[in-house]
Each structure stands twice: as structure tokens, then as C-alpha cells.
Design a protein around this motif. Structure first.
Motif, PDB file in Angstrom:
ATOM      1  N   THR A 148       0.830  -1.201   0.000  1.00  0.00           N
ATOM      2  CA  THR A 148       0.000   0.000   0.000  1.00  0.00           C
ATOM      3  C   THR A 148       0.866   1.254   0.000  1.00  0.00           C
ATOM      4  O   THR A 148       0.647   2.196  -0.786  1.00  0.00           O
ATOM      5  CB  THR A 148      -0.929   0.001   1.226  1.00  0.00           C
ATOM      6  OG1 THR A 148      -1.804  -1.130   1.161  1.00  0.00           O
ATOM      7  CG2 THR A 148      -1.751   1.273   1.304  1.00  0.00           C
ATOM      8  N   SER A 149       1.860   1.275   0.872  1.00  0.00           N
ATOM      9  CA  SER A 149       2.762   2.429   0.975  1.00  0.00           C
ATOM     10  C   SER A 149       3.512   2.643  -0.337  1.00  0.00           C
ATOM     11  O   SER A 149       3.634   3.772  -0.831  1.00  0.00           O
ATOM     12  CB  SER A 149       3.764   2.210   2.110  1.00  0.00           C
ATOM     13  OG  SER A 149       3.101   1.860   3.302  1.00  0.00           O
ATOM     14  N   TYR A 150       4.014   1.566  -0.876  1.00  0.00           N
ATOM     15  CA  TYR A 150       4.781   1.626  -2.127  1.00  0.00           C
ATOM     16  C   TYR A 150       3.905   2.119  -3.269  1.00  0.00           C
ATOM     17  O   TYR A 150       4.314   2.985  -4.064  1.00  0.00           O
ATOM     18  CB  TYR A 150       5.338   0.237  -2.422  1.00  0.00           C
ATOM     19  CG  TYR A 150       6.230   0.135  -3.636  1.00  0.00           C
ATOM     20  CD1 TYR A 150       7.603   0.371  -3.531  1.00  0.00           C
ATOM     21  CD2 TYR A 150       5.714  -0.243  -4.869  1.00  0.00           C
ATOM     22  CE1 TYR A 150       8.430   0.243  -4.647  1.00  0.00           C
ATOM     23  CE2 TYR A 150       6.536  -0.371  -5.976  1.00  0.00           C
ATOM     24  CZ  TYR A 150       7.890  -0.127  -5.863  1.00  0.00           C
ATOM     25  OH  TYR A 150       8.703  -0.250  -6.968  1.00  0.00           O
ATOM     26  N   GLN A 151       2.697   1.578  -3.364  1.00  0.00           N
ATOM     27  CA  GLN A 151       1.803   1.977  -4.446  1.00  0.00           C
ATOM     28  C   GLN A 151       1.490   3.469  -4.379  1.00  0.00           C
ATOM     29  O   GLN A 151       1.506   4.169  -5.392  1.00  0.00           O
ATOM     30  CB  GLN A 151       0.501   1.175  -4.376  1.00  0.00           C
ATOM     31  CG  GLN A 151      -0.508   1.559  -5.463  1.00  0.00           C
ATOM     32  CD  GLN A 151      -1.782   0.734  -5.384  1.00  0.00           C
ATOM     33  OE1 GLN A 151      -1.791  -0.375  -4.865  1.00  0.00           O
ATOM     34  NE2 GLN A 151      -2.877   1.275  -5.901  1.00  0.00           N
ATOM     35  N   GLY A 152       1.193   3.963  -3.188  1.00  0.00           N
ATOM     36  CA  GLY A 152       0.847   5.373  -3.047  1.00  0.00           C
ATOM     37  C   GLY A 152       1.994   6.311  -3.346  1.00  0.00           C
ATOM     38  O   GLY A 152       1.840   7.302  -4.066  1.00  0.00           O
ATOM     39  N   LEU A 153       3.179   5.996  -2.793  1.00  0.00           N
ATOM     40  CA  LEU A 153       4.331   6.875  -3.008  1.00  0.00           C
ATOM     41  C   LEU A 153       4.872   6.767  -4.424  1.00  0.00           C
ATOM     42  O   LEU A 153       5.101   7.768  -5.103  1.00  0.00           O
ATOM     43  CB  LEU A 153       5.434   6.548  -1.997  1.00  0.00           C
ATOM     44  CG  LEU A 153       5.249   7.084  -0.584  1.00  0.00           C
ATOM     45  CD1 LEU A 153       6.381   6.588   0.317  1.00  0.00           C
ATOM     46  CD2 LEU A 153       5.208   8.611  -0.563  1.00  0.00           C
ATOM     47  N   LYS A 154       5.104   5.548  -4.864  1.00  0.00           N
ATOM     48  CA  LYS A 154       5.670   5.339  -6.194  1.00  0.00           C
ATOM     49  C   LYS A 154       4.685   5.769  -7.276  1.00  0.00           C
ATOM     50  O   LYS A 154       5.074   6.354  -8.299  1.00  0.00           O
ATOM     51  CB  LYS A 154       6.023   3.863  -6.374  1.00  0.00           C
ATOM     52  CG  LYS A 154       6.873   3.553  -7.598  1.00  0.00           C
ATOM     53  CD  LYS A 154       8.342   3.750  -7.293  1.00  0.00           C
ATOM     54  CE  LYS A 154       9.211   3.164  -8.383  1.00  0.00           C
ATOM     55  NZ  LYS A 154      10.653   3.313  -8.071  1.00  0.00           N
ATOM     56  N   GLY A 155       3.408   5.492  -7.048  1.00  0.00           N
ATOM     57  CA  GLY A 155       2.414   5.757  -8.061  1.00  0.00           C
ATOM     58  C   GLY A 155       2.015   7.214  -8.188  1.00  0.00           C
ATOM     59  O   GLY A 155       1.684   7.680  -9.278  1.00  0.00           O
ATOM     60  N   PHE A 156       2.059   7.970  -7.075  1.00  0.00           N
ATOM     61  CA  PHE A 156       1.574   9.350  -7.101  1.00  0.00           C
ATOM     62  C   PHE A 156       2.641  10.403  -6.810  1.00  0.00           C
ATOM     63  O   PHE A 156       2.453  11.570  -7.147  1.00  0.00           O
ATOM     64  CB  PHE A 156       0.442   9.520  -6.084  1.00  0.00           C
ATOM     65  CG  PHE A 156      -0.772   8.713  -6.377  1.00  0.00           C
ATOM     66  CD1 PHE A 156      -1.406   8.773  -7.607  1.00  0.00           C
ATOM     67  CD2 PHE A 156      -1.303   7.868  -5.404  1.00  0.00           C
ATOM     68  CE1 PHE A 156      -2.541   8.017  -7.881  1.00  0.00           C
ATOM     69  CE2 PHE A 156      -2.444   7.111  -5.662  1.00  0.00           C
ATOM     70  CZ  PHE A 156      -3.061   7.187  -6.898  1.00  0.00           C
ATOM     71  N   THR A 178       5.359   3.685   8.894  1.00  0.00           N
ATOM     72  CA  THR A 178       6.810   3.523   8.986  1.00  0.00           C
ATOM     73  C   THR A 178       7.416   3.243   7.617  1.00  0.00           C
ATOM     74  O   THR A 178       8.492   3.748   7.287  1.00  0.00           O
ATOM     75  CB  THR A 178       7.183   2.396   9.966  1.00  0.00           C
ATOM     76  OG1 THR A 178       6.492   1.189   9.609  1.00  0.00           O
ATOM     77  CG2 THR A 178       6.823   2.778  11.397  1.00  0.00           C
ATOM     78  N   PHE A 179       6.714   2.453   6.803  1.00  0.00           N
ATOM     79  CA  PHE A 179       7.200   2.198   5.443  1.00  0.00           C
ATOM     80  C   PHE A 179       7.224   3.505   4.657  1.00  0.00           C
ATOM     81  O   PHE A 179       8.192   3.788   3.933  1.00  0.00           O
ATOM     82  CB  PHE A 179       6.308   1.170   4.752  1.00  0.00           C
ATOM     83  CG  PHE A 179       6.862   0.616   3.462  1.00  0.00           C
ATOM     84  CD1 PHE A 179       6.981   1.413   2.329  1.00  0.00           C
ATOM     85  CD2 PHE A 179       7.257  -0.708   3.378  1.00  0.00           C
ATOM     86  CE1 PHE A 179       7.483   0.900   1.128  1.00  0.00           C
ATOM     87  CE2 PHE A 179       7.771  -1.239   2.193  1.00  0.00           C
ATOM     88  CZ  PHE A 179       7.875  -0.411   1.070  1.00  0.00           C
ATOM     89  N   VAL A 180       6.181   4.304   4.778  1.00  0.00           N
ATOM     90  CA  VAL A 180       6.121   5.573   4.052  1.00  0.00           C
ATOM     91  C   VAL A 180       7.298   6.472   4.438  1.00  0.00           C
ATOM     92  O   VAL A 180       7.962   7.051   3.570  1.00  0.00           O
ATOM     93  CB  VAL A 180       4.782   6.292   4.316  1.00  0.00           C
ATOM     94  CG1 VAL A 180       4.828   7.729   3.814  1.00  0.00           C
ATOM     95  CG2 VAL A 180       3.640   5.540   3.637  1.00  0.00           C
ATOM     96  N   ILE A 181       7.569   6.584   5.723  1.00  0.00           N
ATOM     97  CA  ILE A 181       8.678   7.430   6.178  1.00  0.00           C
ATOM     98  C   ILE A 181      10.000   6.923   5.600  1.00  0.00           C
ATOM     99  O   ILE A 181      10.787   7.682   5.031  1.00  0.00           O
ATOM    100  CB  ILE A 181       8.739   7.468   7.716  1.00  0.00           C
ATOM    101  CG1 ILE A 181       7.504   8.175   8.282  1.00  0.00           C
ATOM    102  CG2 ILE A 181      10.014   8.176   8.183  1.00  0.00           C
ATOM    103  CD1 ILE A 181       7.350   8.035   9.785  1.00  0.00           C
ATOM    104  N   GLU A 182      10.247   5.628   5.745  1.00  0.00           N
ATOM    105  CA  GLU A 182      11.534   5.069   5.307  1.00  0.00           C
ATOM    106  C   GLU A 182      11.683   5.113   3.796  1.00  0.00           C
ATOM    107  O   GLU A 182      12.752   5.474   3.283  1.00  0.00           O
ATOM    108  CB  GLU A 182      11.666   3.636   5.826  1.00  0.00           C
ATOM    109  CG  GLU A 182      11.824   3.571   7.339  1.00  0.00           C
ATOM    110  CD  GLU A 182      11.835   2.159   7.884  1.00  0.00           C
ATOM    111  OE1 GLU A 182      12.410   1.952   8.966  1.00  0.00           O
ATOM    112  OE2 GLU A 182      11.272   1.246   7.240  1.00  0.00           O
ATOM    113  N   TYR A 183      10.620   4.764   3.082  1.00  0.00           N
ATOM    114  CA  TYR A 183      10.746   4.735   1.624  1.00  0.00           C
ATOM    115  C   TYR A 183      10.807   6.147   1.050  1.00  0.00           C
ATOM    116  O   TYR A 183      11.497   6.388   0.052  1.00  0.00           O
ATOM    117  CB  TYR A 183       9.587   3.942   1.007  1.00  0.00           C
ATOM    118  CG  TYR A 183       9.758   3.728  -0.477  1.00  0.00           C
ATOM    119  CD1 TYR A 183      10.863   3.042  -0.978  1.00  0.00           C
ATOM    120  CD2 TYR A 183       8.821   4.213  -1.380  1.00  0.00           C
ATOM    121  CE1 TYR A 183      11.022   2.848  -2.336  1.00  0.00           C
ATOM    122  CE2 TYR A 183       8.979   4.021  -2.747  1.00  0.00           C
ATOM    123  CZ  TYR A 183      10.083   3.337  -3.219  1.00  0.00           C
ATOM    124  OH  TYR A 183      10.254   3.157  -4.564  1.00  0.00           O
ATOM    125  N   ALA A 184      10.116   7.084   1.666  1.00  0.00           N
ATOM    126  CA  ALA A 184      10.209   8.475   1.213  1.00  0.00           C
ATOM    127  C   ALA A 184      11.634   8.989   1.361  1.00  0.00           C
ATOM    128  O   ALA A 184      12.127   9.742   0.505  1.00  0.00           O
ATOM    129  CB  ALA A 184       9.245   9.358   1.996  1.00  0.00           C
TER     130      ALA A 184
END
Length: 355
Positions: A148-156, A178-184
Motif C-alpha cells: 500500500t505504501s509503495y503503491q501510493g508513493l511510487k504511483g503518485f 513507517t514504510f512511508v517514512i523510510e521509503y520516502a
């Protein structure tokens, strides 16, 4: 072989507010004949671990109430994504002993896909053990929350993060946050990240993930924090409600809202009024709402494992679990994800020996 015990969590009553253990969800014990239970072209699975996610609350409703996910059926087992061991298989793609990920009943044993709507819609897949990680990592960082985190950040936001200075993440201590913070931070190391959660322990988790400003929204006013450390360019919204309102009035023009969830509203029939909706057009904000594996951003998931697994091995993505060590605690796990009682990914451990 005689029939053996098969513990199961069934949906017992529609909740009006928070989930109450032994009222809305009940643990019952039945029996299953592992050698003779019909598979109907599917597989017999022994559950290892099953995740507990906020969206499950949306499935706990009267069938007459429409929503984005199908309702649970009273008197029947609930389901969610989990990891399991194949015991028997009529499906040539799977053999006994395979480790798999899919939509499982909250049962010690279940037939996949069975008659469950989401199981029928989502294919079972084989998984491999990641060195140093339990198989339950596939319910969190490498499962639905991570995807979910990956799709939102990578996709948008793959381009937006490059030109942005500040991002705000609500619900920042959960497995999505936590995934959003780290992947961002992987995508844009320069990005200043503000993150909120509901306890001192969760503030420390967010700091450990790389948040530059982390605060407890129960003790600090979100508006004041964002006014001091903003304005923001991107808001990852896991909660909606008053936090969304605080973000709306602290945005730069041409900002981006990624609407992932509304956990503050999940147990409330009437929801809450967004007081500052006019900021969306006055500040020319873009709002992108999405569901996992659906819509315009879903195509990026094709690269999820190729990118996420190496990042996990390198320590750039991490995994935190709040374990509930028995199916009997499944209702408590679901209650906790809505009341803030969990720290880390809420996961029900069915067989710790197989983790």
C-alpha cells in the motif's frame, strides 16, 4: 487419521463502535479431517501468522450497508492476509511444504480459496524466507501495508518528492506509516518528514524510521506543529478527521494529499465534517485516493518485491511487529489497531514454531 481440533474466529455481531472481544468476534473450536476435507481444486493450508489491519473494521457491518470491501457474514470465519504452509493440494502450482501468502480464514486450518470473496479475487503465491526475518514479515513490510505504501508513493509522488521540501505522515508509527517514512527517505533523502502518532513510544518509533519531526497528537496540537515546521508539500493521510483539517490549512500551493485511510472514522457511522475543504481549491491541492492493487497507481506494484526485498536486507526498510500469540487474541488485535493499543504491525501468530 482422525479429525483434529481446528480453532476459528467467527464474526458474531455487528459493532456500533469499537470491537469487543467475545462479543463481535468469538473464538470457537471445531474439527477438521486433514486427509479427507474436500479441496475442490484448491489447497489445504495450515496458518502460521495472520495480519490484523484497520480495514477489517469496514467489513464488520450489516450487508445492506454498501462499502468498498465485502462484509463479513455472521456466524462465519473472518479473513485477512497471512502466511501459511501447504498441507495438501489439488492445485498443481502448489505442493505440500510450500510456504505461501494469501487471504486466510482466521483458523488453524482452512481450504483456499474456499467461498471467501477476497480469497477468490486474490491469488495465492509462494514466498521465500528472507534471512534474518520471520515469515510474518509478509503480513507487514512485505505484505499489504508495504505494498500500500509503495503503491501510493511510487504511483503518485515519484516526481513530486524530488521538488518538495516537507512531507507530513499521520499514523506514522503503524506498518504503513513507517514504510512511508523510510521509503520516502530512500526516494528523496533531502525531504523533511513530519510524522504523528498517539503515544511517546510511537514517537520514538517514528524518529527511528527517519522522521525529522515526530509528535504525539494527543499531547501536541497538530495545527501548531505544522504551523511551526511547515508548510507542507505532501500529506500522507492515514487518519482523516481533525488531522486532515490541520494539514489543509498548512499546505503550500500545488500540494499533494495521498488519501490512504481514515482510521479515525472507521468505527463511527456519521464520520466528521471537513471544516477546511475550501483549502483544496484555494491552494490548488491535488487529492489522490486509492485502494491496494486498484486504479491508476496499481501498475507500480509489479516492481515491489524487486525493490523492497533488497531495501529490507540493507536495513533501509525495517519491520516491527506487535504479536498476539494465539487465535484467541484476534479480536483484541483488531480492537488495538483502532484504539492505539498496538506498537508495530499487529499480527496474530497461529503457529510460532513455523515462523
Amino acid at each position: 487419521m482422525p479429525a483434529i481440533k481446528n480453532g476459528t474466529v467467527i464474526y458474531a455481531a455487528h459493532p456500533e463502535g469499537d470491537v469487543e472481544p467475545d462479543v463481535h468476534l468469538k473464538y470457537v473450536e471445531g474439527e477438521i479431517d486433514l486427509e479427507n476435507v474436500p479441496l475442490n481444486g484448491g489447497t489445504l493450508l495450515k496458518a502460521i501468522a495472520i495480519g490484523s489491519d484497520p480495514y477489517l473494521r469496514y467489513r464488520m457491518r450489516d450487508p445492506s450497508v454498501p462499502h468498498f470491501v465485502p462484509p463479513f457474514e455472521l456466524g462465519k470465519p473472518i479473513e485477512n492476509a497471512g502466511v501459511a504452509l501447504v498441507v495438501r493440494s489439488d492445485d498443481p502450482e502448489f505442493q505440500p511444504g510450500d510456504q505461501v501468502y494469501g487471504m486466510l480464514e482466521f483458523s488453524e486450518y482452512c481450504v483456499y480459496p474456499g467461498s471467501r470473496p477476497l480469497a477468490q479475487a486474490r491469488p495465492l503465491r509462494k514466498i521465500e524466507r528472507i534471512p534474518g526475518q520471520p515469515l510474518s514479515v509478509y503480513t507487514g513490510t512485505l505484505g499489504g501495508p508495504g505494498m500500500t505504501s509503495y503503491q501510493g508513493l511510487k504511483g503518485f509522488a515519484s516526481e513530486k518528492v524530488k521538488t518538495s521540501k516537507t512531507m507530513f505522515v499521520s499514523g506514522g508509527a503503524g506498518p504503513v506509516g513507517t514504510f512511508v517514512i523510510e521509503y520516502a527517505k530512500v526516494m528523496a533523502p533531502h525531504l523533511k518528514i513530519i510524522a504523528s502518532a498517539g503515544s511517546a513510544a510511537k514517537v520514538e518509533i517514528m524518529k527511528g524510521c527517519g522522521a525529522d519531526v515526530a509528535f504525539n497528537y494527543k499531547e501536541q496540537d497538530a495545527f501548531a506543529v505544522l504551523e511551526e515546521h511547515g508548510p507542507i508539500d505532501i500529506y500522507w493521510d492515514n487518519v482523516a478527521g481533525p488531522t486532515l483539517d490541520a494539514a489543509l490549512v498548512n499546505f503550500n500551493s500545488e500540494g499533494l494529499i495521498i488519501a490512504c485511510g481514515a482510521i479515525s472514522q472507521a468505527a463511527h457511522k456519521d464520520g466528521s465534517i471537513v471544516k477546511h475543504f475550501e483549502e483544496v481549491f484555494q491552494r490548488s491541492l491535488t487529492v489522490k485516493g486509492f485502494l491496494l492493487a486498484r486504479g491508476e497507481s496499481a501498475h507500480v506494484l509489479a516492481g515491489f518485491f524487486d525493490e523492497a526485498v533488497p531495501l529490507l536486507k540493507e536495513g533501509k526498510l525495517t519491520s516491527r511487529e506487535h504479536r498476539y500469540n494465539d487465535l484467541r487474541f484476534a479480536a483484541q488485535a483488531l480492537r488495538d489497531v483502532h484504539t492505539g493499543g498496538n506498537t508495530g504491525k499487529a499480527v496474530v501468530i497461529v503457529d510460532a514454531d513455523l515462523l
